[in-house]
Enzyme design. Structure first.
Site, PDB file in Angstrom:
ATOM      1  N   PHE A   1      40.180  35.053  43.662  1.00  0.00           N
ATOM      2  CA  PHE A   1      40.007  36.466  43.374  1.00  0.00           C
ATOM      3  C   PHE A   1      40.294  37.246  44.664  1.00  0.00           C
ATOM      4  O   PHE A   1      39.799  36.881  45.734  1.00  0.00           O
ATOM      5  CB  PHE A   1      38.572  36.703  42.915  1.00  0.00           C
ATOM      6  CG  PHE A   1      38.349  38.020  42.260  1.00  0.00           C
ATOM      7  CD1 PHE A   1      38.500  38.161  40.893  1.00  0.00           C
ATOM      8  CD2 PHE A   1      37.981  39.133  43.008  1.00  0.00           C
ATOM      9  CE1 PHE A   1      38.289  39.385  40.280  1.00  0.00           C
ATOM     10  CE2 PHE A   1      37.773  40.351  42.401  1.00  0.00           C
ATOM     11  CZ  PHE A   1      37.918  40.487  41.030  1.00  0.00           C
TER      12      PHE A   1
ATOM     13  N   ASP B   1      31.436  31.054  45.212  1.00  0.00           N
ATOM     14  CA  ASP B   1      31.357  32.347  44.551  1.00  0.00           C
ATOM     15  C   ASP B   1      31.142  32.068  43.067  1.00  0.00           C
ATOM     16  O   ASP B   1      32.003  31.482  42.414  1.00  0.00           O
ATOM     17  CB  ASP B   1      32.643  33.142  44.778  1.00  0.00           C
ATOM     18  CG  ASP B   1      32.554  34.537  44.174  1.00  0.00           C
ATOM     19  OD1 ASP B   1      31.850  34.688  43.143  1.00  0.00           O
ATOM     20  OD2 ASP B   1      33.176  35.463  44.705  1.00  0.00           O
TER      21      ASP B   1
ATOM     22  N   TYR C   1      27.238  41.683  36.435  1.00  0.00           N
ATOM     23  CA  TYR C   1      27.792  42.529  35.372  1.00  0.00           C
ATOM     24  C   TYR C   1      28.756  41.777  34.463  1.00  0.00           C
ATOM     25  O   TYR C   1      29.230  42.336  33.488  1.00  0.00           O
ATOM     26  CB  TYR C   1      28.491  43.766  35.967  1.00  0.00           C
ATOM     27  CG  TYR C   1      29.453  43.460  37.101  1.00  0.00           C
ATOM     28  CD1 TYR C   1      30.732  43.006  36.842  1.00  0.00           C
ATOM     29  CD2 TYR C   1      29.061  43.620  38.428  1.00  0.00           C
ATOM     30  CE1 TYR C   1      31.603  42.708  37.867  1.00  0.00           C
ATOM     31  CE2 TYR C   1      29.928  43.324  39.462  1.00  0.00           C
ATOM     32  CZ  TYR C   1      31.194  42.866  39.187  1.00  0.00           C
ATOM     33  OH  TYR C   1      32.046  42.556  40.211  1.00  0.00           O
ATOM     34  N   LYS C   2      29.074  40.519  34.788  1.00  0.00           N
ATOM     35  CA  LYS C   2      29.982  39.741  33.926  1.00  0.00           C
ATOM     36  C   LYS C   2      29.134  39.036  32.861  1.00  0.00           C
ATOM     37  O   LYS C   2      28.577  39.704  32.001  1.00  0.00           O
ATOM     38  CB  LYS C   2      30.819  38.799  34.791  1.00  0.00           C
ATOM     39  CG  LYS C   2      31.789  39.604  35.668  1.00  0.00           C
ATOM     40  CD  LYS C   2      32.570  38.785  36.664  1.00  0.00           C
ATOM     41  CE  LYS C   2      33.521  39.700  37.452  1.00  0.00           C
ATOM     42  NZ  LYS C   2      34.105  39.051  38.620  1.00  0.00           N
TER      43      LYS C   2
ATOM     44  N   ARG D   1      43.257  36.535  28.831  1.00  0.00           N
ATOM     45  CA  ARG D   1      41.969  35.855  29.050  1.00  0.00           C
ATOM     46  C   ARG D   1      40.985  36.296  27.981  1.00  0.00           C
ATOM     47  O   ARG D   1      40.861  37.489  27.684  1.00  0.00           O
ATOM     48  CB  ARG D   1      41.389  36.223  30.420  1.00  0.00           C
ATOM     49  CG  ARG D   1      42.184  35.734  31.607  1.00  0.00           C
ATOM     50  CD  ARG D   1      41.413  35.941  32.905  1.00  0.00           C
ATOM     51  NE  ARG D   1      40.857  37.294  33.009  1.00  0.00           N
ATOM     52  CZ  ARG D   1      39.905  37.655  33.851  1.00  0.00           C
ATOM     53  NH1 ARG D   1      39.358  36.760  34.655  1.00  0.00           N
ATOM     54  NH2 ARG D   1      39.483  38.895  33.897  1.00  0.00           N
TER      55      ARG D   1
HETATM   56  C1  LIG Z   1      34.397  39.866  39.730  1.00  0.00           C
HETATM   57  C2  LIG Z   1      34.634  39.188  41.017  1.00  0.00           C
HETATM   58  C3  LIG Z   1      34.491  39.878  42.241  1.00  0.00           C
HETATM   59  C4  LIG Z   1      34.140  41.349  42.281  1.00  0.00           C
HETATM   60  O1  LIG Z   1      33.543  41.684  43.490  1.00  0.00           O
HETATM   61  P1  LIG Z   1      32.557  42.952  43.616  1.00  0.00           P
HETATM   62  O2  LIG Z   1      32.142  42.920  45.014  1.00  0.00           O
HETATM   63  O3  LIG Z   1      31.435  42.751  42.631  1.00  0.00           O
HETATM   64  O4  LIG Z   1      33.348  44.177  43.252  1.00  0.00           O
HETATM   65  C5  LIG Z   1      34.683  39.154  43.409  1.00  0.00           C
HETATM   66  N1  LIG Z   1      35.010  37.840  43.384  1.00  0.00           N
HETATM   67  C6  LIG Z   1      35.163  37.152  42.219  1.00  0.00           C
HETATM   68  C7  LIG Z   1      35.509  35.708  42.242  1.00  0.00           C
HETATM   69  C8  LIG Z   1      34.996  37.814  41.011  1.00  0.00           C
HETATM   70  O5  LIG Z   1      35.178  37.151  39.867  1.00  0.00           O
END
Ligand SMILES: *Cc1c(COP(=O)(O)O)cnc(C)c1O
Length: 426
Positions: free
Chosen positions: A133, A218, A243-244, A398
């Site tokens: 990500f 993560d 939030y996911k 997805r």
């Molecule tokens: C959703 C997601 C993020 C988002 O980061 P925020 O700091 O919450 O905006 C970061 N890394 C991964 C792997 C994600 O899936």
């Protein structure tokens, strides 16, 4: 065996599963007067109906008590974050002292890297996934630069083999062994956001430790999705967002896990703030920092209560349902969606490639579909028919069949819509 994709058969599957009762506890977005088929709970989980009352409770406490709300009301704000430890420990497989809800995900990743990426001469490298990500890569590269390192040599990015979409565990372990005593840290997503691949966190952690490196994950796409045993696996640290799959609302509070072995160490490098200081003495306003002997030591600021109120509702739902039973239901939903896609591919003679691993042990509730030869039009047609999925370049759709609120009926309807969209695309 191919399931029966009729609505009646799907409704019978829903009726037979006690966890189906949770769907009624969520607001389901509407499409032309009916529930849409919401398959993006891995991007933003749906709103629990109890969210509004939970927020109102804190607004009432503020209205009624003003600053005294820190010590009065249903959930005094001075210790507000403590209410989440039980749910977070359940989801991560950790001790309550090892977890805390705070800040946002990328912020927490940086705070943890300050403590756990400590490059020294000869041992400076971080091993991560290629195409992680983007925010994670930005964090890792900027941390390497912050330590006067060179990202081109200090960041090892491991990619799938040519022609493959997911990483082989054996290749990850081999890359760790190859980096050997130059490796400072392994930092990987517990579940890959793009393919939905679930990593073997236990094996990766053990191999990292065998070469003298630390290991963190993560868990943005793992929390509330797959059961974990971070403590027993010996994972050094982890962070996630809520939030996911955790349904706590847009931008809601993140959380961290730090293994017991790293707690209570006053000389561990850490960016410090007053909310990490010894609770008994916090309001004495003393000049020297005494870390709380738990993961709470990484807190900087007092809790953003309005941001966190819904988190409590969401975690209660997970405690009630249990992440084990949810994963079991999620496996059945995911297999059903997978079978639906194979069925449509066969019926229409189209090339629909699922890049998510087929083995339930290597995935959670996600199917990433490579729709060869269709382009974005197929995705747009699905959207117009009430399917909320997510499009990633170059050509991946997805979908997350979330066990907390998605139903077999959702997926039976999806089967019919997909068949219709493909049949009418030619
Ligand atoms: C959703 C997601 C993020 C988002 O980061 P925020 O700091 O919450 O905006 C970061 N890394 C991964 C792997 C994600 O899936």
């Amino acid at each position: 065996m191919t399931p029966d994709f009729s609505l009646d058969a799907a409704r019978a599957l829903d009726a037979a599963d006690p966890l189906s009762r949770f769907r009624a506890q969520f607001h389901i977005p509407q499409h032309e007067g009916a529930d849409c088929i919401y398959l993006t709970g891995n991007s933003l989980g749906l709103q629990p109906k109890a969210a509004a009352a939970a927020l109102q409770t804190e607004l009432d406490s503020w209205a009624e008590h003003g600053v005294e709300g820190h010590f009065r009301g249903a959930h005094p704000w001075a210790e507000y974050h403590e209410r989440f430890a039980r749910g977070l420990a359940h989801l991560t497989g950790a001790q309550e002292q090892e977890v805390v809800a705070m800040n946002a995900l990328t912020t927490n990743l940086h705070l943890l890297l300050v403590s756990f990426y400590r490059p020294v001469a000869g041992r400076r490298k971080i091993l991560a996934e290629a195409k992680a990500f983007p925010s994670d890569r930005y964090a890792l590269v900027s941390q390497i630069r912050f330590h006067q390192g060179n990202p081109a040599t200090d960041l090892i990015e491991i990619a799938p083999r040519p022609g493959e979409h997911t990483l082989r565990t054996a290749d990850i372990l081999e890359a760790i062994r190859e980096a050997g005593d130059e490796l400072a840290l392994v930092m990987i997503g517990g579940v890959n956001y793009y393919t939905g691949q679930r990593m073997d966190m236990a094996a990766i952690t053990a191999e990292a430790h065998a070469v003298g490196a630390l290991c963190g994950f993560d868990l943005a796409h793992a929390m509330g999705n797959v059961p974990m045993s971070l403590h027993d696996w010996g994972v050094d640290f982890a962070c996630w967002c809520s939030y996911k799959y955790l349904n706590s609302g847009p931008g809601a509070v993140s959380g961290i896990y730090v293994h017991e072995r790293h707690l209570g160490l006053a000389d561990l490098p850490r960016f410090e703030g007053w909310w990490g200081h010894d609770k008994e003495r916090r309001f004495l306003m003393e000049p020297d920092f005494q870390p709380i002997p738990t993961a709470e030591a990484w807190q900087l600021s007092n809790a953003p209560v309005l941001n966190m109120a819904v988190h409590g509702v969401a975690l209660e739902q997970f405690l009630e349902a249990g992440i084990g039973p949810l994963r079991e239901r999620g496996d059945r939903l995911t297999a059903y969606l997978e079978a639906a896609i194979h069925d449509v591919a066969q019926a229409t003679g189209s090339h629909l490639e699922i890049i998510t691993p087929a083995d339930p042990a290597e995935r959670g509730s996600q199917i990433s579909l490579f729709a060869h030869g269709f382009g974005k039009q197929l995705f747009d047609d699905l959207t117009a028919a009430g399917v909320v999925a997510d499009w990633r370049e170059p050509n991946v759709i997805r979908m997350a069949p979330v066990p907390m609120y998605n139903s077999f009926e959702d997926l039976a309807r999806f089967h019919a819509i997909l068949q219709h969209c493909i049949t009418n695309s030619n």
